[in-house]
Motif scaffolding. Sequence first.
Motif, PDB file in Angstrom:
ATOM      1  N   VAL A  45      40.342  38.880  35.697  1.00 12.02           N
ATOM      2  CA  VAL A  45      40.659  38.696  37.117  1.00 12.02           C
ATOM      3  C   VAL A  45      39.512  37.981  37.831  1.00 12.02           C
ATOM      4  O   VAL A  45      39.726  37.006  38.552  1.00 12.02           O
ATOM      5  CB  VAL A  45      40.996  40.044  37.790  1.00 12.02           C
ATOM      6  CG1 VAL A  45      41.066  39.905  39.300  1.00 12.02           C
ATOM      7  CG2 VAL A  45      42.307  40.597  37.230  1.00 12.02           C
ATOM      8  N   VAL A  46      38.287  38.446  37.624  1.00  7.07           N
ATOM      9  CA  VAL A  46      37.123  37.818  38.269  1.00  7.07           C
ATOM     10  C   VAL A  46      36.992  36.365  37.809  1.00  7.07           C
ATOM     11  O   VAL A  46      36.753  35.464  38.620  1.00  7.07           O
ATOM     12  CB  VAL A  46      35.836  38.621  37.982  1.00  7.07           C
ATOM     13  CG1 VAL A  46      34.594  37.862  38.414  1.00  7.07           C
ATOM     14  CG2 VAL A  46      35.900  39.988  38.662  1.00  7.07           C
ATOM     15  N   GLU A  47      37.176  36.134  36.519  1.00  4.08           N
ATOM     16  CA  GLU A  47      37.082  34.778  35.970  1.00  4.08           C
ATOM     17  C   GLU A  47      38.173  33.873  36.543  1.00  4.08           C
ATOM     18  O   GLU A  47      37.923  32.714  36.855  1.00  4.08           O
ATOM     19  CB  GLU A  47      37.187  34.843  34.442  1.00  4.08           C
ATOM     20  CG  GLU A  47      37.034  33.516  33.750  1.00  4.08           C
ATOM     21  CD  GLU A  47      37.067  33.686  32.239  1.00  4.08           C
ATOM     22  OE1 GLU A  47      38.059  33.245  31.625  1.00  4.08           O
ATOM     23  OE2 GLU A  47      36.110  34.265  31.696  1.00  4.08           O
ATOM     24  N   TRP A  48      39.380  34.404  36.700  1.00  2.00           N
ATOM     25  CA  TRP A  48      40.478  33.606  37.255  1.00  2.00           C
ATOM     26  C   TRP A  48      40.154  33.157  38.681  1.00  2.00           C
ATOM     27  O   TRP A  48      40.330  31.990  39.013  1.00  2.00           O
ATOM     28  CB  TRP A  48      41.782  34.415  37.233  1.00  2.00           C
ATOM     29  CG  TRP A  48      42.952  33.655  37.770  1.00  2.00           C
ATOM     30  CD1 TRP A  48      43.707  32.719  37.113  1.00  2.00           C
ATOM     31  CD2 TRP A  48      43.486  33.739  39.100  1.00  2.00           C
ATOM     32  NE1 TRP A  48      44.682  32.233  37.953  1.00  2.00           N
ATOM     33  CE2 TRP A  48      44.567  32.849  39.177  1.00  2.00           C
ATOM     34  CE3 TRP A  48      43.157  34.481  40.212  1.00  2.00           C
ATOM     35  CZ2 TRP A  48      45.328  32.678  40.323  1.00  2.00           C
ATOM     36  CZ3 TRP A  48      43.905  34.320  41.369  1.00  2.00           C
ATOM     37  CH2 TRP A  48      44.977  33.427  41.415  1.00  2.00           C
ATOM     38  N   TRP A  49      39.674  34.077  39.526  1.00  2.00           N
ATOM     39  CA  TRP A  49      39.317  33.710  40.899  1.00  2.00           C
ATOM     40  C   TRP A  49      38.197  32.661  40.899  1.00  2.00           C
ATOM     41  O   TRP A  49      38.220  31.738  41.710  1.00  2.00           O
ATOM     42  CB  TRP A  49      38.891  34.934  41.709  1.00  2.00           C
ATOM     43  CG  TRP A  49      40.045  35.773  42.166  1.00  2.00           C
ATOM     44  CD1 TRP A  49      40.509  36.924  41.584  1.00  2.00           C
ATOM     45  CD2 TRP A  49      40.897  35.541  43.286  1.00  2.00           C
ATOM     46  NE1 TRP A  49      41.586  37.408  42.277  1.00  2.00           N
ATOM     47  CE2 TRP A  49      41.844  36.577  43.328  1.00  2.00           C
ATOM     48  CE3 TRP A  49      40.940  34.545  44.262  1.00  2.00           C
ATOM     49  CZ2 TRP A  49      42.830  36.651  44.310  1.00  2.00           C
ATOM     50  CZ3 TRP A  49      41.925  34.630  45.245  1.00  2.00           C
ATOM     51  CH2 TRP A  49      42.851  35.671  45.258  1.00  2.00           C
ATOM     52  N   ALA A  50      37.238  32.789  40.000  1.00  2.00           N
ATOM     53  CA  ALA A  50      36.124  31.832  39.940  1.00  2.00           C
ATOM     54  C   ALA A  50      36.603  30.468  39.450  1.00  2.00           C
ATOM     55  O   ALA A  50      36.252  29.433  40.027  1.00  2.00           O
ATOM     56  CB  ALA A  50      35.015  32.364  39.035  1.00  2.00           C
TER      57      ALA A  50
END
Length: 184
Positions: A45-50
């Motif tokens: 999730v964090v990687e997707w937003w980044a």
Amino acid sequence: MSDDRNGANEANGTDERENDGQRFDRLPATADERVVAGRPTREEVVEWWAERYGVPPETWDGHTFWEKGKGKIWAFAGDLVSPNPVEGLGLRILRARQEHWKPSTNAVQRFCGEATKNVVFLDGEEADRFVRGEDQELERWDGDWGYLVAAHEFEGARESIGVGLYLHGELRSTVPKGRQEDLS
């Protein structure tokens, strides 16, 4: 009740290794910790937003991520025992478990102030049409297709106003009907 994050509940002998749409389950930190098939991880999730929007990973520091239903991801500025049968927890930020993940309007407005990718800037008339829920031709966009952060300048500052779906030269507003408004 055992708190093994996504595993068996020893207190009542049930196996919680499947998705239960009636409770909040904490997302596992990494794929190695995943026990519910298809459940996204905190890392994903964090990687997707980044990757998708350039939202700095530290934006999510202090937040736990939860799934309720199939792919409805929530962020909570705190920590609780998992699973949790409450009705609401934090802010729904994302719809996952589909081909194209979709950010929520609330998440874009709350967390995309520092977004650097896939942000389309709308002038006054375009922003007004967008928040009224109207789709519009927007041939000038030369970035990625798919879900974009729609932004507008208010009093000299950029504000994220919602999520738009850009396809074939058209920006489709996804502002929920109950949140549509007239800026004029």
